[in-house]
Design a protein around this motif. Structure first.
Motif, mmCIF file in Angstrom:
data_model
loop_
_atom_site.group_PDB
_atom_site.id
_atom_site.type_symbol
_atom_site.label_atom_id
_atom_site.label_comp_id
_atom_site.label_asym_id
_atom_site.label_seq_id
_atom_site.Cartn_x
_atom_site.Cartn_y
_atom_site.Cartn_z
ATOM 1 N N LEU A 1 13.778 7.734 7.747
ATOM 2 C CA LEU A 1 12.732 6.877 8.301
ATOM 3 C C LEU A 1 11.415 7.631 8.211
ATOM 4 O O LEU A 1 11.282 8.739 8.744
ATOM 5 C CB LEU A 1 13.057 6.533 9.764
ATOM 6 C CG LEU A 1 11.940 5.844 10.559
ATOM 7 C CD1 LEU A 1 11.471 4.563 9.881
ATOM 8 C CD2 LEU A 1 12.418 5.548 11.978
ATOM 9 N N ASP A 2 10.474 7.033 7.522
ATOM 10 C CA ASP A 2 9.143 7.617 7.313
ATOM 11 C C ASP A 2 8.296 7.381 8.557
ATOM 12 O O ASP A 2 8.085 6.228 8.948
ATOM 13 C CB ASP A 2 8.512 6.924 6.091
ATOM 14 C CG ASP A 2 7.185 7.543 5.663
ATOM 15 O OD1 ASP A 2 6.609 8.330 6.430
ATOM 16 O OD2 ASP A 2 6.744 7.211 4.549
ATOM 17 N N VAL A 3 7.831 8.457 9.183
ATOM 18 C CA VAL A 3 6.924 8.266 10.324
ATOM 19 C C VAL A 3 5.546 8.889 10.082
ATOM 20 O O VAL A 3 4.845 9.240 11.027
ATOM 21 C CB VAL A 3 7.537 8.734 11.668
ATOM 22 C CG1 VAL A 3 8.635 7.771 12.094
ATOM 23 C CG2 VAL A 3 8.059 10.152 11.614
ATOM 24 N N ILE B 1 0.844 -1.206 0.000
ATOM 25 C CA ILE B 1 0.000 0.000 0.000
ATOM 26 C C ILE B 1 0.875 1.251 0.000
ATOM 27 O O ILE B 1 0.626 2.204 -0.734
ATOM 28 C CB ILE B 1 -0.933 0.021 1.244
ATOM 29 C CG1 ILE B 1 -1.990 -1.069 1.120
ATOM 30 C CG2 ILE B 1 -1.573 1.386 1.426
ATOM 31 C CD1 ILE B 1 -2.862 -1.226 2.360
ATOM 32 N N HIS B 2 1.910 1.217 0.820
ATOM 33 C CA HIS B 2 2.783 2.389 0.957
ATOM 34 C C HIS B 2 3.425 2.741 -0.391
ATOM 35 O O HIS B 2 3.450 3.898 -0.805
ATOM 36 C CB HIS B 2 3.857 2.073 2.011
ATOM 37 C CG HIS B 2 4.551 3.273 2.565
ATOM 38 N ND1 HIS B 2 5.433 3.206 3.599
ATOM 39 C CD2 HIS B 2 4.497 4.586 2.220
ATOM 40 C CE1 HIS B 2 5.894 4.413 3.864
ATOM 41 N NE2 HIS B 2 5.339 5.271 3.032
ATOM 42 N N HIS B 3 3.920 1.712 -1.069
ATOM 43 C CA HIS B 3 4.615 1.944 -2.336
ATOM 44 C C HIS B 3 3.644 2.246 -3.479
ATOM 45 O O HIS B 3 3.788 3.258 -4.175
ATOM 46 C CB HIS B 3 5.472 0.704 -2.666
ATOM 47 C CG HIS B 3 6.245 0.812 -3.935
ATOM 48 N ND1 HIS B 3 6.009 -0.009 -5.018
ATOM 49 C CD2 HIS B 3 7.258 1.639 -4.321
ATOM 50 C CE1 HIS B 3 6.840 0.295 -5.991
ATOM 51 N NE2 HIS B 3 7.607 1.287 -5.611
ATOM 52 N N LEU C 1 12.039 11.463 -0.891
ATOM 53 C CA LEU C 1 12.267 10.818 0.406
ATOM 54 C C LEU C 1 11.838 9.354 0.387
ATOM 55 O O LEU C 1 12.520 8.496 0.961
ATOM 56 C CB LEU C 1 11.542 11.586 1.514
ATOM 57 C CG LEU C 1 12.147 12.956 1.842
ATOM 58 C CD1 LEU C 1 11.230 13.752 2.768
ATOM 59 C CD2 LEU C 1 13.529 12.806 2.476
ATOM 60 N N HIS C 2 10.728 9.044 -0.264
ATOM 61 C CA HIS C 2 10.314 7.633 -0.327
ATOM 62 C C HIS C 2 11.334 6.803 -1.103
ATOM 63 O O HIS C 2 11.621 5.663 -0.733
ATOM 64 C CB HIS C 2 8.916 7.494 -0.951
ATOM 65 C CG HIS C 2 7.818 7.792 0.024
ATOM 66 N ND1 HIS C 2 7.260 9.037 0.158
ATOM 67 C CD2 HIS C 2 7.207 7.007 0.952
ATOM 68 C CE1 HIS C 2 6.344 9.010 1.120
ATOM 69 N NE2 HIS C 2 6.290 7.790 1.622
ATOM 70 N N THR C 3 11.875 7.363 -2.167
ATOM 71 C CA THR C 3 12.876 6.625 -2.944
ATOM 72 C C THR C 3 14.098 6.325 -2.087
ATOM 73 O O THR C 3 14.604 5.192 -2.082
ATOM 74 C CB THR C 3 13.255 7.431 -4.208
ATOM 75 O OG1 THR C 3 12.062 7.688 -4.952
ATOM 76 C CG2 THR C 3 14.238 6.662 -5.077
ATOM 77 N N GLU D 1 1.778 8.259 9.529
ATOM 78 C CA GLU D 1 1.002 7.104 10.003
ATOM 79 C C GLU D 1 0.807 6.064 8.900
ATOM 80 O O GLU D 1 0.728 4.867 9.165
ATOM 81 C CB GLU D 1 -0.365 7.550 10.544
ATOM 82 C CG GLU D 1 -0.337 7.727 12.044
ATOM 83 C CD GLU D 1 -1.707 7.905 12.664
ATOM 84 O OE1 GLU D 1 -2.712 7.891 11.935
ATOM 85 O OE2 GLU D 1 -1.744 8.072 13.889
ATOM 86 N N HIS D 2 0.732 6.521 7.655
ATOM 87 C CA HIS D 2 0.515 5.570 6.550
ATOM 88 C C HIS D 2 1.673 4.575 6.432
ATOM 89 O O HIS D 2 1.534 3.544 5.796
ATOM 90 C CB HIS D 2 0.249 6.305 5.216
ATOM 91 C CG HIS D 2 1.442 6.979 4.601
ATOM 92 N ND1 HIS D 2 1.393 8.224 4.009
ATOM 93 C CD2 HIS D 2 2.734 6.583 4.446
ATOM 94 C CE1 HIS D 2 2.571 8.548 3.529
ATOM 95 N NE2 HIS D 2 3.415 7.572 3.787
ATOM 96 N N ALA D 3 2.825 4.902 7.046
ATOM 97 C CA ALA D 3 3.997 4.021 6.956
ATOM 98 C C ALA D 3 3.885 2.805 7.880
ATOM 99 O O ALA D 3 4.573 1.808 7.685
ATOM 100 C CB ALA D 3 5.271 4.803 7.286
HETATM 101 MN MN MN Z 1 5.321 7.370 3.302
#
Ligand code: MN
Length: 204
Positions: free
Chosen positions: A164-166, A30-32, A78-80, A168-170
């Motif tokens: 580090l993604d914080v 879902i995140h990706h 940032l996600h990459t 909530e969706h992470a």
């Molecule tokens: Mn994210």
């Protein structure tokens, strides 16, 4: 005008199920495919709105579209970084080595102290955001950044080594509202080789 390049969702360097048990297949998928994809789409839509306005001589709400661009490009970049600074348990986790370990010891005194400060940065982001480890080329020193949203508290051009993604969706699928548990789990899947590679690129 020549055909302009747009942003694209990168493939993950591992399978969706490969970060288990620390990050579930459902959470990562879902995140990706949903969240990261939405930033790619949002950045491209903003760019295309600007292109169209330029082409057709239309007025555009510059402030609004630039804000949207910054948010979405920040999210995409940032996600990459995030996908690549993780690795399946066994390959990821443990402790850094080489020049990265030396730089961490020099700045923080110990790996444990670094880990505690980075975790605190992640835990205390107000609302949604990121903890990031960066290297300042002016001083050669490591810095922890606490990025709010995808684009607040970012130091311009400062190379980021690890994030580090914080949002909530992470972590909500796996850990509900327990950000602390997610931050703890992250340390088992950090790809230290990748973080050190990025450090090497900056140091040369
Ligand atoms: Mn994210």
């Amino acid at each position: 005008m020549a055909q302009s390049k747009l942003y694209a969702l990168p493939e993950l360097p591992y399978g969706y199920g490969d970060l288990q048990p620390h990050m579930s297949e459902e959470q990562l998928r879902i995140h990706h495919t949903k969240h990261h994809q939405a930033y790619v789409n949002g950045a491209n839509a903003a760019l295309q709105r600007l292109e169209r306005a330029r082409r057709e001589g239309l007025e555009v709400d510059v402030k609004a579209v630039l804000k949207e661009l910054s948010w979405n490009i920040g999210g995409h970049v940032l996600h990459t970084l995030f996908w690549y600074n993780m690795a399946p348990p066994g390959r990821g986790g443990g402790r850094p080595g080489g020049r990265l370990a030396d730089a961490i010891d020099a700045e923080f005194g110990s790996f444990e102290r670094f880990r505690r400060e980075f975790s605190q940065a992640a835990l205390t982001v107000e609302g949604s955001g990121w903890a990031a480890l960066a290297l300042c080329p002016l001083t050669g020193r490591l810095l922890i950044l606490q990025i709010e949203k995808h684009n607040v508290n970012v130091a311009p051009t400062l190379p980021i080594l690890m994030v580090l993604d914080v949002f909530e969706h992470a972590y909500y699928v796996d850990y509900r509202n327990d950000r602390g548990k997610f931050v703890e789990a992250f340390w088992s899947i950090v790809n230290w080789d990748e973080v050190e590679k990025r450090l090497g690129k900056v140091l040369g």
